[in-house]
Design an enzyme around this catalytic site. Structure first.
Site, PDB file in Angstrom:
ATOM      1  N   GLY A 198       5.793 -30.810  -7.461  1.00 54.45           N
ATOM      2  CA  GLY A 198       7.174 -31.123  -7.289  1.00 54.45           C
ATOM      3  C   GLY A 198       7.820 -29.858  -8.098  1.00 54.45           C
ATOM      4  N   CYS A 199       8.743 -29.999  -8.748  1.00 51.32           N
ATOM      5  CA  CYS A 199       9.442 -28.793  -9.581  1.00 51.32           C
ATOM      6  C   CYS A 199       9.456 -29.270 -10.854  1.00 51.32           C
ATOM      7  CB  CYS A 199      10.750 -28.378  -8.820  1.00 51.32           C
ATOM      8  SG  CYS A 199      10.324 -27.211  -7.539  1.00 51.32           S
TER       9      CYS A 199
END
Ligand code: FAD
Lengths: 410, 106
Positions: B104-105
């Site tokens: 994800g981030c």
């Protein structure tokens, strides 16, 4: 004379010139900073504007007030960086040469990249809070909004301050509660992430808090377009979410200067070494703050820790020593959760946010991943610290590198 | 770390079924994982995306490319990606291409 040139006088650029004017010999080094705007925004404060906690006046000050004597400030936009010639062309026609360049041009929101957002309903039923104008317009709208379904949508990651959307939706819960219309409001958080946050342990803790607050998370929602007339957002897979009020966190991208200079990735972020912040392509260009393509949060606290590590390293570098891999991706974010409470997370490249206490083990005063009033006061104090300590490049009484003491695993 | 046999070859996988060593991957494995993901036959356009992700990952220290990196790199639009690899193309391609789960981030 040698020339240190800094592009962008936001959080990172301002800290850099303050720090460097103190550390570099004025007989030897000229320092110049370039930015087209005169106003410095305290961006973390944008979050509080929609709920009437802050006004526009609380988040603006002249940039000049934070640029020290002995630093040349040029009010202009950088048009293109020419790294082979060690120079930068400005849009006003001037050209500036440098020995070392710091790119600190940040990241900006691009609502125009998502069809439907900036059309007929922009700032009528579709708002943002990542710009001061957006936040002020939303505040005005919320003052008379009678309730309905509020959908908060993050278009795509990465975004600056990845916790801000969570804070927004939790503050909304509190705000409508205070106004006595919480029962009239449905709160939905549609995110491209698989859960409430990016990292597993924090995502679980935060997910549970959202559930308690009756905030619904729609994970893995990737918006293709908004249909403003039908008041719905549409996923690439054609699934839809209807809203009465849409709050968007638009696509974030680095400045087009980076694209024009051929220095960026697909989102105009500049690839840099994650431990030294040296550009991967040029050995006299550094990238600080949100402009860098490095795997940590885009946040003011991160920029602060990075500048701490970078400034010592830079002094070594100009003496001909090699750069040390000192920056560990340290991020430290207060998460406002409404009802005068907040959470705190502390993490880096290798360690995800964990529960415990900060900065002193067992004592705090801040609790990690738990709601507390102390954390709320930490967040509110941050504005004072930002204007008076952080921007001026003063040292904070906290280590730049993350510490494991006080943390529990999961 | 678990292992499992895909297309007659023993490979290492994590608890979510993503292969952990891209070097263990081959095209037969891709076909079999694709079938598990409900893609009966891999078309030329799907291979184009898979091949791109393998190449991109080598430049990304073994990480899987993001959706935007895939669209920028291949010229395939996000919309087309969702029809080529329905429901979560970035994750699905990563699995088929024998790469790690896209992070994800931060
Ligand atoms: C709603 C919101 C809440 C946030 N909350 C928090 C928080 O709680 N905690 C936290 O740590 N961080 C928070 N942040 C993030 C924080 O504000 C940013 O990460 C930080 O400001 C980044 O600093 P920067 O210097 O990289 O970019 P910025 O401060 O954005 O500065 C970039 C500067 O570059 C200039 N510039 C751009 N292009 C050019 C060009 N071509 N030529 C010259 N100059 C140029 C711009 O005018 C600007 O002044 C929040 C942000 C938002 C939007």
């Amino acid at each position: 004379m040698k020339q240190l040139l800094v592009l962008g006088a936001g959080t990172a650029g301002t800290m850099v010139v303050n720090r460097m004017r103190r550390l570099l010999d004025a007989e030897e080094w000229m320092i110049t900073i370039v930015d087209p705007h005169e106003i410095h925004y305290y961006q973390p404060g944008f979050l509080f504007i929609p709920f009437g906690m802050y006004s526009r006046n609380d988040v603006v000050k002249p940039k000049r007030d934070f640029i020290p004597i002995g630093v040349e400030m040029i009010k202009a936009e950088a048009d293109v960086i020419e790294p082979e010639q060690n120079r930068v062309k400005l849009t006003n026609g001037r050209t500036l040469s440098y020995d070392f360049l710091v790119i600190a041009t940040g990241t900006q929101t691009r609502p125009e990249e998502t069809p439907g957002l900036m059309e007929s309903e922009w700032q009528r039923s579709i708002f943002d809070f990542y710009t001061v104008d957006g936040a002020v317009a939303l505040a005005k709208h919320l003052r008379t909004w009678q309730g309905g379904r509020l959908v908060l949508n993050v278009v795509e990651n990465p975004i600056k301050c990845p916790v801000a959307p969570l804070e927004f939706i939790m503050l909304a819960d509190w705000f409508f509660h205070e106004r006595g219309i919480r029962d009239e409001v449905e709160l939905i958080y549609a995110t491209p992430l698989p859960g409430a946050f990016t990292k597993p342990v924090a995502s679980r803790y935060l997910g549970e808090i959202l559930e308690r607050k009756n905030i619904k998370v729609i994970p893995e929602f990737l918006i293709e377009r908004a249909e403003p007339d039908d008041k719905k957002i549409v996923h690439y897979d054609e699934s839809e979410v209807e809203y009465d009020l849409l709050v968007t966190v638009p696509l974030n991208m680095g400045d087009d200067l980076i694209a024009r200079s051929g220095l960026g990735d697909e989102l105009n972020y500049v690839p840099a070494d994650k431990h030294t912040l040296l550009s991967k392509a040029h050995d006299n260009i550094f990238v600080l703050g949100d402009a860098a393509a490095i795997p940590t949060s885009k946040a003011g606290s991160v920029a602060h820790y990075a500048v701490d590590c970078w400034s010592e390293n830079f002094l070594r570098y100009i003496d001909g020593l090699e750069l040390l891999p000192t920056f560990d991706g340290h991020a430290n974010c207060f998460i406002e959760s409404g009802f005068d409470k907040g959470l705190l997370i502390d993490f880096n490249y290798d360690v995800e946010p964990l529960p415990g206490h900060f900065p002193l083990p067992g004592v705090g005063p801040f609790s990690l991943l738990q709601e507390s009033e102390m954390n709320h006061w930490g967040k509110m104090m941050f504005r004072w610290i930002y204007w008076n300590t952080l921007l001026k490049g003063k040292e904070l009484p906290l280590p730049a590198r993350m510490s494991m003491s006080g943390k529990r695993s999961g | 770390m678990a292992t499992r046999t895909i297309a007659g070859k023993e490979v290492q996988v994590n608890d979510e079924g993503f292969m952990t060593d891209p070097a263990e991957w081959n095209k037969e494995i891709a076909v079999e994982i694709a079938a598990e993901e409900g893609l009966a036959e891999l078309t030329e356009s799907q291979w184009k995306v898979i091949d791109f992700c393998r190449a991109a990952s080598a430049d990304l220290n073994g990480k899987s490319p993001t959706l935007r990196q895939i669209t920028t790199g291949t010229g395939v639009t996000t919309k087309e990606l969702f029809s080529l690899f329905p429901k979560g193309p970035a994750k699905k391609v990563a699995r088929i291409a024998g790469l790690g789960k896209p992070e994800g981030c931060v």
